[in-house]
Design an enzyme around this catalytic site. Structure first.
Site: not given
Ligand code: THU
Length: 133
Positions: A53, A42, A55, A44, A89, A86
């Site tokens: 994310c 991930n 993935e 940010e 994803c 999530c």
């Protein structure tokens, strides 16, 4: 490749996580049909909504390098931290390989194994409408 072995790669990917805001580091390892393992973490941002994310980082890396078919992805936020992908994803995985495997930790350190189309039923597909309104 066994789920456990792909998970070891995801744990490696997690070490590169850039997550100073959530302090929630996630790693992903994506096995392509061509036999490659592509890592993602991930990433940010100061503008929180721009976080990507692990993935999706892995999928976008793989697609940009020419792979569009996938066998499995392992995702981890560390042992003992259950981290299922999530919804966003799941949709991105579904776009390329709806029947691929997803491996993630449960809260007890075990590995859950599910197919994308079980995690996301009736995933969205864009169908051309022939120009009619
Ligand atoms: N995160 C992932 O990397 N994968 C998921 O499937 C869920 C959430 C990241 C995004 C953000 O950097 C942090 O976890 C907290 O939401």
């Amino acid at each position: 490749m066994k789920p456990k072995d792909l998970m070891v790669q995801a744990e490696k990917a997690r070490k590169a996580s850039y997550s100073p805001y959530s302090k929630f580091a996630v790693g992903a390892a994506l096995l392509t049909k061509s036999g490659r393992v592509v890592l993602g973490c991930n990433v940010e941002n100061s503008s929180f909504g721009l976080a990507c994310c692990a993935e999706r980082t892995a999928i976008f890396k793989a697609v940009s390098e020419g792979d569009q078919e996938f066998v499995a992805i392992a995702v981890t936020a560390g042992k003992g931290h259950g981290a299922a992908p999530c919804g966003a994803c799941r949709q991105v995985l579904h776009e390329f390989s709806p029947d691929m495997w997803v491996y993630f930790h449960d809260d007890d350190g075990g590995i859950v194994r599910k197919r994308v189309n079980a995690l996301l039923s009736n995933g969205f597909r864009l169908h051309a409408r022939g120009g009619k309104r």
